[in-house]
Each structure stands twice: as C-alpha cells, then as structure tokens.
Design an enzyme around this catalytic site. Structure first.
Site, PDB file in Angstrom:
ATOM      1  N   HIS A  61      38.825  17.167  12.518  1.00 41.01           N
ATOM      2  CA  HIS A  61      37.626  17.306  11.700  1.00 41.01           C
ATOM      3  C   HIS A  61      36.537  18.041  12.472  1.00 41.01           C
ATOM      4  O   HIS A  61      36.661  18.310  13.667  1.00 41.01           O
ATOM      5  CB  HIS A  61      37.099  15.921  11.297  1.00 41.01           C
ATOM      6  CG  HIS A  61      37.871  15.269  10.202  1.00 41.01           C
ATOM      7  ND1 HIS A  61      37.406  15.156   8.913  1.00 41.01           N
ATOM      8  CD2 HIS A  61      39.092  14.681  10.204  1.00 41.01           C
ATOM      9  CE1 HIS A  61      38.303  14.525   8.168  1.00 41.01           C
ATOM     10  NE2 HIS A  61      39.338  14.228   8.936  1.00 41.01           N
ATOM     11  N   GLU A  73      36.945  14.527  16.126  1.00 40.66           N
ATOM     12  CA  GLU A  73      35.746  15.183  15.628  1.00 40.66           C
ATOM     13  C   GLU A  73      35.276  16.231  16.628  1.00 40.66           C
ATOM     14  O   GLU A  73      35.050  15.916  17.802  1.00 40.66           O
ATOM     15  CB  GLU A  73      34.635  14.154  15.404  1.00 40.66           C
ATOM     16  CG  GLU A  73      34.954  13.083  14.372  1.00 40.66           C
ATOM     17  CD  GLU A  73      34.701  13.548  12.954  1.00 40.66           C
ATOM     18  OE1 GLU A  73      34.277  14.708  12.775  1.00 40.66           O
ATOM     19  OE2 GLU A  73      34.921  12.741  12.030  1.00 40.66           O
ATOM     20  N   GLU A  89      34.906  22.445   7.544  1.00 41.65           N
ATOM     21  CA  GLU A  89      35.016  22.112   8.965  1.00 41.65           C
ATOM     22  C   GLU A  89      36.027  23.038   9.634  1.00 41.65           C
ATOM     23  O   GLU A  89      37.109  22.638  10.052  1.00 41.65           O
ATOM     24  CB  GLU A  89      35.379  20.636   9.112  1.00 41.65           C
ATOM     25  CG  GLU A  89      34.273  19.735   8.571  1.00 41.65           C
ATOM     26  CD  GLU A  89      34.678  18.283   8.410  1.00 41.65           C
ATOM     27  OE1 GLU A  89      35.820  17.929   8.795  1.00 41.65           O
ATOM     28  OE2 GLU A  89      33.870  17.498   7.890  1.00 41.65           O
TER      29      GLU A  89
END
Length: 741
Positions: free
Chosen positions: A460, A534, A367
């Site tokens: 992330h 995210e 990631e």
C-alpha cells in the site's frame, strides 16, 4: 475461458507435474534436430478433418502435421503471438488517442523536502463571472453506477475546452490514470483546479495526474487544487509535487522530479453540505516554452505499464520458465487481473513440499508507490542472482500485482468501479461486485489446502506518515511466543533497510473496522505472518535518507530488502532470529514498565491501539470526524515510543553472544521457552482455537530446526548459502563486530 468456471479453476495452479510434463514434451521437440517446423492455422490449408478455424494450430513436426489448440487468451492474458489485451473504460469516459509514456530516471542526488518559510499564501477563491473555464471533463456522474465498458470509452468526438489563441495554459487528463475534472483561470498566471472524485462516489480526492501544454519559460505560475478532503497531508511536512517535462526527457534524459515553491496545504472556503475541503497550492516556473509537461501526486504506474512488463517476462525464454502468468479473473469492466506463479520447476513431488509466499498490490489504485515496490520485488526474484535462485528453489510465490485495474485505468484514488473500497470487502460473498478480492481469497484458501503459506503481504501507500512500515495482526494474547513471533519479520526488515523501514511505526492490532481487510482475513484463515506494507508518498526520516524524498529506485529497492529479509527469516542458522526475539522481549519489558500516560489508568498497550483511520492509513474508509483527538493522542504516544538499540549499543553486548549457539539451544529448551512466554488466557474473544504451550514449543522446534541437534532435518537447499553471505548478515545484525581490514 476465464476462471468464472467452477469446474476448472486455474488461478491456483502452480507449476505442477502436469505442466512440467507438457513443457518437457514440447522442449523435446524443439531440441531435436528436426528437418523443418512450420506453424499454420487449420483454415490456411485444405483439410477435410479440420473445419475452418483459427483456434487449431498445425505444427509440422518430424514429417507430419500435428494439431494443437491455440492457448486461450482469457487464460494466459499475455501472449507472444498477439498484442496486449485492450484496456476497457466505462462507456461514458472520454479518452484521447495519444499514448502517454515517461522515461525511467533516477536523480543523481536525493531530492530534499520543502522547508516552509512561513510566508506561504493561502489563496481563497470566490465565484466570479470573470473567471475562465479552460478545462472541463465530461460529466462523470451521468450514470448513478457502473453500466458497461468498452475499449476506448466514449466514441463521440472529443471536446476541445479552449482554443489555443493566447498564452493560456492548456490542460488534459483524459488518459489512463488521469483524473482532472475542471480548471479555471483566475488570474493571468494562476489556475484553480478540481480533481475528479472516485467514479460513482463523492469522495476520495487525493490522487492527481494531468498534462499541461502551451507553457512559457521563466513565468511564475500558481496552481491550486481546491477539493481535497483530508484535514492533514504530507505536503505540510515537506512533500513536493512531481513534475515531468517531455523536452527535458528528450534533451537531457531527465524524468520525474520534485518541484515547487510556496507549497501549502490548508483548509479553504469551498465547503459544501457542511463538509470542509482543503487546498494544495504551489508555484512553479516551467523550464521550456511550448513544452508538454505533467504533474502528479506520485510516480504513475498504469495498467498498460503492467501489461508491458508482463509481456516482457512472457517473451523472455529464461524468466518465462519459472514465472507463469495467468488470469486470476476479470473485473466488472472486463479487464484482466493477472496472477503470477514463481518457482523453480521440479519433476518430482518435492515441489509439493515447498511453502508459499503471497504478495498483492494496488487494491487502492492511487497508491502507485506500491507498484514500484512490486516491480522491484519481481525484478529481483526473476533475476539470476544466487539468492533469487535460492528463493525460487525454496518457495512458491503467488503474486497479484494489480488488484484494482479498473480504478487504476480511470484515475481513482481508492475505490473500484463498484464505488467501494475493495480492501474492506475480503469477507464479501459478492463475487460479481468484488471479483478480484473474491478470487484472491479463494485462491489463497485452496493454496493453503496444498501447502503451508508462511507469509502474506499486501502493498500500500500512506498519505500521512513518512518512511515504510508494516501493519500486522495481534488478535491473540494467549501466548507471548506467537505475540512476539509475528513481529520478527518486520524487525528483520528494519535492520536490513535502516534508512527506509521504520519498525517503531509498525502496528500489530485488529480494529473492528479493519476486519474486512486482506491482512486480517488472511490472518484469520491461518496465515500467522499476515501484513500490510505501507510506503509513504513522501520520504524518510531515517539515517542517510533523512529529509529526502523517495524516488522510484528507493521504492524498488524495498523489493530486494523484502527478499533478503525472507532469507534471513528462514535461515537454518537461527542466530539472527533469536537476536530479534531477544530485542522484542526487551522492548516488551519497557512497554510493561510504562503503565500510565498523563496520570491516566489506561495502559500504554490499550492507548497504542492501531490508529490507522482514513486520516492515518491507506486501508480505511472511515470519516475524519475524530481527527483532532487522534492527532493529540498520537503526540502523546510519540513521546513514549521505545527506540531500537543502535549498532554501537548492540555491539557493546558482544560478550553475551560469545556462546551464541549454546544460548540458542537454551531458548529452544522446552521449560525455558514455556517460562519466558507463558501467559494467562485473555478475556479477548478469539476465533482461533486455543493453543497450548506444548504446541507452541513443538511449533518452534518444527519451524526453527537446530542443525547441530537435528541432523538430516535441514533441507539441502538451505546449505547453499555462502560463508560470505553469513558474514555480511552477521555484521549487519551486530552479532559479531566488524573486523578491520
């Protein structure tokens, strides 16, 4: 010396009074008008009092030699007096000597997503003796588990997969973060690729990064990666592969760019052991012949990139004063996990009163977008802007920029060299198996004994959803005040960054399978604002960015918006805070009105439990067996999402905000707050102690002081913010209408 010692642990050291006194002493010597200053090692002169050693440095100061110990490299990790710590690989990994470097470049125009034509092919390959293997990496599974590491990996001569005797493309991935396992030439200009699963596992094939040489311009090539394991992908929603050309970089200063036609992600016929695999295929024409090119899933950011970045900070005489770089621990391959402490040094006890903010990234090595957000955050917080200085004066920042360097080095997507997902093991007691998360948790626990931690955020990447969003924690239904308070920071972030951050995509739940993640463990330790941020691998569906990919500058800008929202959240003028609180209450009212979906007795709140499985989120390792049901459920929920108010709609309520200061005081009123947020005790089991409404009221009064009513309680640093900044933020939050002229 590392932090393996239990007696002295430097991982949690802030810029303490002791550190400052040492620096002051040193700077006093530097600033004095000394006649000469030399630096020698003890063994370079003949001195009976000092044995031959390179660990004692002799400084000639004020007419005499002053001995001091050389700073231990295992403690500081980066040093201006020597090279970076060498990267260590599992002993059996083949590694080429060439250093891979890419220029930093941003496209002039946003790169649009791919629009399917409906005519995309689905190549299905059958085993054939006519196929030619053009690349085959060393068998990564000769050992069942990690054994030991060394610099440079395998020391035997590297194999050359194929001779450069025709027009066949040449492939390479035996470099940092590369993970190509096998390439088969199935037609004259068509290649079938297999990416290597995470080391010591047989899954987690999502990341890819490899080199291609011996190219021909103007030829349509087809590349097909055949062993992905996720049933759905952003490639079916417009995402394009990334491409880099060395000739384009040197001749036109063009770096990574989105490319490809005939892009399709589909289920193939390569299933084994009843587990189906999925393929990604695309076509492409190289811009130059005899070029060296690269393809990648996301913008690479390697362990070496991080070390070079930290070395630049360490060698900067300004930034190094308020950013201390230490080694948190060593990984099982003996690579360093760095921790940064960022704050303005003080010579009194005021530094002990500063609250802490904690950021971590790259617990999942594939990631890479999280590292670009982290870079943007560090660039801003270490800059010379007035807001960056204010943040450093206000908080102590603890930053772990790369939690899983072993996985980053070998090109894993999700796991460490233990073959496990580190973001499921924050509760583990196995320090030797999961050192980075063990030491991070321990550092935070000790930090909380010294000062309040107001926010924890783990960065992330997400492989299934667009935009940038957060997962939070909401394990306590006992008090709606805290239930809503945990949503305020993400809502502020969505307002400050409306074209990238989606509040409607945020979720605030705790599933049993997520109890070992960083955000849940830190929340249970007592950090109320505990988040996972995210970032999509693809792009945005919002505002001016709609339908375009995120580039590195877009990701880096999230670091600035994070800092900007942090200032808003802690602003002594609580106008925006209460505006967000009111909007959240309105959303909650709408949700409570929608009790049934499709004539079901299940409430919306129960149905909208966090669906972040391995098919929906980055921090999971569950199977995808229930993928179809989850997708159906998601489609039902999307029709019921509550949309945030538009700017025009919020401006229409300006009449209600003419007496905003009086309304703020009304919200702070004890009886009113209790009336608005009081709830019956839930039957849900909660590890936290029960909290009374009186305690909640006191908490808000203590955390959110009102300048007009509590003189002397507002710190002086908070008053530094200029009127122009207030006006800018008020306009953005739609509290006041924007004035013409």
């Amino acid at each position: 010396m590392s932090e393996d010692s239990e007696k002295e642990d430097y991982s949690d050291r802030t810029i303490s009074d002791e550190d400052e006194s040492d620096e002051d002493t040193f700077m006093k010597f530097v600033n004095e008008d000394i006649h000469q200053c030399a630096l020698l090692t003890a063994d370079s002169i003949s001195d009976p009092f000092f044995p031959g050693t390179t660990q004692i440095l002799l400084e000639y100061q004020l007419g005499r030699w002053v001995p001091r110990l050389r700073e231990p490299r295992d403690l500081y990790g980066v040093s201006s007096s020597g090279p970076l710590s060498p990267t260590r690989w599992p002993y059996h990994c083949e590694v080429i000597d060439e250093k891979i470097e890419h220029i930093d470049w941003t496209p002039l125009n946003p790169e649009p997503m791919y629009i399917p034509t409906g005519l995309e092919m689905e190549p299905l390959y059958a085993n054939s003796k006519e196929e030619t293997v053009v690349y085959l990496a060393e068998d990564a599974y000769k050992e069942p588990c990690f054994v030991y590491s060394r610099v440079g990996g395998n020391r035997t001569p590297l194999k050359q997969p194929v001779d450069n005797c025709d027009d066949t493309l040449m492939f390479e991935a035996r470099f940092e973060s590369g993970n190509l396992q096998k390439v088969v030439k199935v037609a004259e200009y068509e290649y079938q690729l297999t990416v290597r699963p995470d080391l010591f596992t047989n899954k987690h094939t999502q990341w890819y990064y490899f080199q291609v040489t011996n190219t021909q311009a103007g030829i349509v090539y087809r590349f097909t990666i055949i062993n992905f394991t996720k049933p759905a992908s952003l490639y079916n929603r417009g995402m394009r592969p990334l491409f880099y050309s060395e000739k384009e970089a040197s001749a036109h200063n063009i770096g990574w760019q989105r490319i490809g036609d005939q892009i399709k992600y589909y289920r193939n016929n390569q299933g084994q052991d009843r587990h189906h695999h999925f393929s990604l295929t695309w076509t492409f024409q190289f811009p130059h012949s005899k070029d060296t090119c690269y393809f990648a899933h996301c913008y690479p950011y390697t362990y070496t990139n991080l070390q070079e970045y930290l070395s630049g900070i360490n060698n900067d005489p300004v930034r190094s004063k308020f950013c201390k770089i230490r080694v948190l621990c060593h990984t099982i391959a003996r690579n360093m996990v760095y921790i940064l402490t960022i704050t303005t040094p003080l010579k009194n006890s005021e530094s002990r009163k500063r609250k802490a903010v904690i950021l971590t990234a790259r617990v999942h090595p594939g990631e890479t977008n999280s590292s670009w957000i982290m870079k943007g955050f560090l660039d801003y917080i270490l800059g010379n802007s007035s807001d960056a200085k204010l943040l450093r004066d206000t908080f102590v920042f603890k930053v772990v920029p790369m939690l899983n360097p072993d996985g980053v080095i070998v090109g894993n997507y999700r796991c460490s060299l233990a073959g496990r997902d580190l973001n499921r093991n924050y509760t583990s007691l196995l320090k030797e198996s999961f050192p980075s998360v063990w030491y991070t948790r321990n550092m935070i626990r000790r930090l909380m004994e010294k000062r309040e931690v107001i926010l924890y955020c783990d960065l992330h990447g997400h492989s299934k959803k667009e935009n940038i969003f957060m997962y939070g924690c909401d394990g306590s239904d006992r008090c709606k005040a805290l239930y809503l308070q945990q949503r305020i920071f993400p809502l502020m972030l969505s307002k400050n960054c409306p074209d990238k951050f989606s509040f409607s995509s945020c979720k605030f739940n705790i599933q049993k399978s997520k109890e070992g993640t960083g955000r849940v463990v830190m929340w249970k330790m007592g950090i109320r604002n505990s988040f996972t941020m995210e970032a999509t691998f693809c792009g945005s569906t919002l505002g001016n960015k709609r339908g375009t990919h995120f580039n590195t500058k877009d990701l880096e800008s999230m670091g600035y918006h994070f800092c900007d929202s942090l200032l808003d959240y802690c602003d002594p003028d609580r106008t925006k805070y209460y505006q967000c609180l009111r909007e959240l209450e309105e959303m909650e009212k709408h949700i409570n009105l929608e009790k049934v979906i499709d004539d079901s007795d299940t409430s919306l709140k129960e149905i909208t439990l966090d669906l972040e499985t391995s098919s929906h989120a980055s921090d999971s390792s569950e199977s995808n067996d229930s993928q179809t049901d989850l997708l159906k459920l998601n489609s039902q929920i999307k029709t019921k999402k509550i949309q945030l108010k538009t700017k025009k709609e919020r401006n229409s309520t300006i009449a209600r905000h003419q007496n905003i200061r009086e309304e703020e005081q009304e919200v702070c009123d004890k009886g009113h707050l209790v009336q608005r947020h009081k709830e019956s005790v839930s039957d849900v089991t909660d590890t936290r102690p029960s909290i009374s409404d009186d305690c909640i009221f006191d908490y808000f009064r203590r955390q959110l002081p009102n300048q007009a009513k509590i003189p002397g309680r507002v710190p002086a640093w908070l008053l530094k913010r200029s009127a122009s900044r207030f006006k800018k933020h008020y306009e953005r939050m739609s509290i006041f209408p924007k004035q013409e002229g």
